[in-house]
Design a protein around this motif. Sequence first.
Motif: not given
Length: 236
Positions: A90-107
């Motif tokens: 993933l591009w640096p910084g793309l998802v580093d600050t995604v809140p925990e409430v949305f982490q399931a969507h990142v995964d």
Amino acid sequence: MNVYEVAARLPDISVLRDRCRALAMLEAIVCPEWEFRYYSFDASWAPAKEMASMRDGSGDAYSIVFGPAGAFIRGFDHESPMSPVVVGGLWPGLVDTVPEVFQAHVDEPAFSFDGRLEATFVLWRQHHDDHWRTGTMELPPHAGHRESPDGAELLTILCDPGPNIYLAFAADYYEVALDTVAVSRLWTLHPLDGTTVTALNPDLTLADVRQDAEQTGYPVTHPRTIGQSDPLAGAT
């Protein structure tokens, strides 16, 4: 537009959700064959969650999840220099600050390829936020085949308060000149009726698209819809 410009122009969650449903309903009428549609909306994607999506058949796509926490957007431009295939991750910084409430969507496996998020741009907004958020990144100078290096211009159609972009899209992609009044009625979520359906596609009736309307949660002028609840309406 890059992701920062899109974040400044996207409407709030409830308006964005309405535009996504309108797009999906328009597509269902203009293009009855689901596999050839650009835009879709699943009002029962997961418990208490809905998903809007776009796929162009060439590898570009976006997914927007609406749920109790807010809305999460991931998009992918397959020719972007920010593609995980090009970068090797993933591009640096793309998802580093995604809140925990949305982490399931990142995964989320449905948004992943080879075990990692397939994304070149990501945005999110919780219900208490007053604007859309995205990661802090240094965008590359080369834009690939689009004007923006991250492909976030795929969301341009959702930034427009009127239906003109869809009218132009349909004229180019489906080679049809759609009834402007009928498109405008759907764009503002006017309850669907047979006259509007026929104005957009003379080969269809209201009965033909009722199931699509139910899948998108689009309002229909029929006694069966009276009193139906909308679990996410007014969530913002």
